[in-house]
Write an enzyme that holds these catalytic residues in place. Sequence first.
Site, PDB file in Angstrom:
ATOM      1  N   ASP A 138     -17.070  66.308  11.118  1.00 22.60           N
ATOM      2  CA  ASP A 138     -16.770  65.430  10.011  1.00 22.60           C
ATOM      3  C   ASP A 138     -15.280  65.405   9.618  1.00 22.60           C
ATOM      4  O   ASP A 138     -14.910  65.874   8.566  1.00 22.60           O
ATOM      5  CB  ASP A 138     -17.652  65.926   8.841  1.00 22.60           C
ATOM      6  CG  ASP A 138     -17.648  64.997   7.673  1.00 22.60           C
ATOM      7  OD1 ASP A 138     -18.159  65.402   6.630  1.00 22.60           O
ATOM      8  OD2 ASP A 138     -17.096  63.896   7.804  1.00 22.60           O
ATOM      9  N   LYS A 140     -11.927  64.466   8.236  1.00 25.68           N
ATOM     10  CA  LYS A 140     -11.247  63.677   7.192  1.00 25.68           C
ATOM     11  C   LYS A 140     -10.319  64.647   6.478  1.00 25.68           C
ATOM     12  O   LYS A 140     -10.510  65.856   6.554  1.00 25.68           O
ATOM     13  CB  LYS A 140     -12.282  63.066   6.245  1.00 25.68           C
ATOM     14  CG  LYS A 140     -13.261  64.056   5.634  1.00 25.68           C
ATOM     15  CD  LYS A 140     -14.412  63.361   4.929  1.00 25.68           C
ATOM     16  CE  LYS A 140     -15.423  64.389   4.454  1.00 25.68           C
ATOM     17  NZ  LYS A 140     -16.713  63.802   4.148  1.00 25.68           N
ATOM     18  N   ASN A 143     -11.376  67.901   4.891  1.00 26.87           N
ATOM     19  CA  ASN A 143     -11.891  69.023   5.695  1.00 26.87           C
ATOM     20  C   ASN A 143     -10.831  69.648   6.568  1.00 26.87           C
ATOM     21  O   ASN A 143     -11.149  70.393   7.481  1.00 26.87           O
ATOM     22  CB  ASN A 143     -13.039  68.522   6.599  1.00 26.87           C
ATOM     23  CG  ASN A 143     -14.310  68.339   5.801  1.00 26.87           C
ATOM     24  OD1 ASN A 143     -14.396  68.833   4.679  1.00 26.87           O
ATOM     25  ND2 ASN A 143     -15.249  67.622   6.361  1.00 26.87           N
ATOM     26  N   ASP A 156     -14.273  72.237   8.774  1.00 30.75           N
ATOM     27  CA  ASP A 156     -15.582  71.671   8.460  1.00 30.75           C
ATOM     28  C   ASP A 156     -16.697  72.602   8.922  1.00 30.75           C
ATOM     29  O   ASP A 156     -16.638  73.102  10.024  1.00 30.75           O
ATOM     30  CB  ASP A 156     -15.726  70.333   9.188  1.00 30.75           C
ATOM     31  CG  ASP A 156     -17.172  69.912   9.206  1.00 30.75           C
ATOM     32  OD1 ASP A 156     -17.702  69.639   8.128  1.00 30.75           O
ATOM     33  OD2 ASP A 156     -17.781  69.929  10.292  1.00 30.75           O
ATOM     34  N   THR A 174     -16.676  59.844   1.456  1.00 34.39           N
ATOM     35  CA  THR A 174     -15.887  58.712   1.923  1.00 34.39           C
ATOM     36  C   THR A 174     -16.566  57.963   3.062  1.00 34.39           C
ATOM     37  O   THR A 174     -17.242  58.547   3.894  1.00 34.39           O
ATOM     38  CB  THR A 174     -14.506  59.196   2.413  1.00 34.39           C
ATOM     39  OG1 THR A 174     -13.853  58.065   2.992  1.00 34.39           O
ATOM     40  CG2 THR A 174     -14.642  60.253   3.506  1.00 34.39           C
TER      41      THR A 174
HETATM   42  C1  LIG Z   1     -13.618  71.721   2.742  1.00 32.65           C
HETATM   43  C2  LIG Z   1     -13.361  72.986   2.016  1.00 32.65           C
HETATM   44  O1  LIG Z   1     -13.958  74.009   2.343  1.00 32.65           O
HETATM   45  N1  LIG Z   1     -12.435  72.938   0.993  1.00 32.65           N
HETATM   46  C3  LIG Z   1     -11.802  74.076   0.481  1.00 32.65           C
HETATM   47  C4  LIG Z   1     -12.475  74.942  -0.552  1.00 32.65           C
HETATM   48  C5  LIG Z   1     -11.680  76.271  -0.378  1.00 32.65           C
HETATM   49  N2  LIG Z   1     -11.482  76.376   1.043  1.00 32.65           N
HETATM   50  C6  LIG Z   1     -10.598  77.230   1.749  1.00 32.65           C
HETATM   51  C7  LIG Z   1     -11.023  77.914   2.901  1.00 32.65           C
HETATM   52 CL1  LIG Z   1     -12.671  77.754   3.413  1.00 32.65          CL
HETATM   53  C8  LIG Z   1     -10.141  78.706   3.623  1.00 32.65           C
HETATM   54  N3  LIG Z   1      -8.844  78.838   3.259  1.00 32.65           N
HETATM   55  C9  LIG Z   1      -8.403  78.168   2.167  1.00 32.65           C
HETATM   56  N4  LIG Z   1      -7.171  78.130   1.617  1.00 32.65           N
HETATM   57  C10 LIG Z   1      -7.264  77.340   0.518  1.00 32.65           C
HETATM   58  C11 LIG Z   1      -6.134  77.071  -0.338  1.00 32.65           C
HETATM   59  C12 LIG Z   1      -4.892  77.659  -0.201  1.00 32.65           C
HETATM   60  N5  LIG Z   1      -4.128  77.158  -1.176  1.00 32.65           N
HETATM   61  C13 LIG Z   1      -2.724  77.490  -1.455  1.00 32.65           C
HETATM   62  N6  LIG Z   1      -4.826  76.302  -1.936  1.00 32.65           N
HETATM   63  C14 LIG Z   1      -6.070  76.251  -1.433  1.00 32.65           C
HETATM   64  C15 LIG Z   1      -7.171  75.397  -2.001  1.00 32.65           C
HETATM   65  N7  LIG Z   1      -8.521  76.827   0.359  1.00 32.65           N
HETATM   66  C16 LIG Z   1      -9.232  77.365   1.383  1.00 32.65           C
HETATM   67  C17 LIG Z   1     -11.580  75.053   1.627  1.00 32.65           C
END
Ligand SMILES: CC(=O)N[C@H]1CCN(c2c(Cl)cnc3[nH]c(-c4cn(C)nc4C)nc23)C1
Length: 282
Positions: A138, A140, A143, A156, A174
Site C-alpha cells: 500500500d 503512499k 506509509n 506498511d 486516499t
Molecule cells: C504508517 C505508520 O506506521 N505511521 C507512523 C506511526 C509511528 N510510526 C513509526 C514507526 Cl512504525 C517507526 N519509526 C518511526 N519514526 C517516527 C517518527 C520519527 N519522528 C521524528 N517523527 C515520527 C512520527 N514514526 C515512526 C509510523
Amino acid sequence: SSSLLPLKMWSTTDFEFGKPLGKGRFGAVYLAREKNTHFILAFKVIFKSALEKSQLEHQLRREIEILSHLRHPNILRMYNYFHDQTRIFLMLEYAPKGELYKELQKKKRFDDTRTATYMEEISDALMYCHAQKVIHRDIKPENLLLGLRGELKLADFGWSVHAPSLRRTTLCGTTDYLAPEMIEGSPHNENVDVWCVGVLCYECLAGYAPFEAPTRIETFRRIREVNLEFPPWMSDGARDLISKVLNRIPSLRLPLQEIIKHPWVKSKSRRILPPVFNDLEE
Ligand SMILES: CC(=O)N[C@H]1CCN(c2c(Cl)cnc3[nH]c(-c4cn(C)nc4C)nc23)C1
C-alpha cells in the site's frame, strides 16, 4: 554459535517506553529503549480486543509472517514480536527522520535529486518484495518513513497507524494511489506497485497527486483515463518516466528494473546505502 542459545523471549519489562509516535484504531506506536543495550526501536502495540472485533487476526498473522522475513535497507524492519493477555507487541525499526508526507507538506515539493533518489530506493525495495512474492504494499506518502540518512523506509504492514494529524481524512483513506485495475475490481498483480511508484514520483515533484479531484468519482474517472497533466516546473526526464509508468495496461508499465535504469533516475539519484551492522537479535 548463537543458534544454540534459546531464542530470547522478550517482554515489556525489557524496555523503557517513550512518547507515542502515532495512534491508530488498533493501538499506538511508541518510542522504546531496550534497558541493557539502550537500543532504540519503535513498539507497535495492538489490542487483541480491537483486533477480534475486526476479524483482522489472519491479516495480522500474514503481515507478521511476511515482515519477519523481509530484510532490506529501504523496508522498515520488524525485529521480533510477542504478546501478553491483552496486547500484541511488534518490535519495529525506528525511523529517526519521521514520515515522508510531513516532509512533503513542509517542503511543498521535492527537487529531481531527492525524488529520483526515492524512486531508486523504493523500486529496489519493491523488486526485493516481488522476488519474495510479496505484492501490494500500500504505497503512499503516509506509509513511507525516513531513516537516519534520509533514506526511504517502506513502513506498511497491513493497516497504517495514523500519527495524531491525519493527512487524508476521506472515509476509506486516499483514493489517489489506486491503480485503474483496482478501481475496476479486476485481479491485481505486482504491477499495482509499479503504478503507485509513478503516482508517488509525480506527487513528490508536483506537491499534489496526479489525479486529485474534488470528488472520489472524478478522481476515479481521471485515473481510468490516465488524465495526466504536468506542472510547468516538471523536468522532461521526470515527465518521460512518469508517462511510461502510469500506463492503464498493467503489463505495459515500465518494470521496476527499467525504472532504476531510466536516464533521469540514473543521472539524478544520489542513493547511499547504510553500512550493514548487527542488529537487535544477532
Ligand atoms: C504508517 C505508520 O506506521 N505511521 C507512523 C506511526 C509511528 N510510526 C513509526 C514507526 Cl512504525 C517507526 N519509526 C518511526 N519514526 C517516527 C517518527 C520519527 N519522528 C521524528 N517523527 C515520527 C512520527 N514514526 C515512526 C509510523
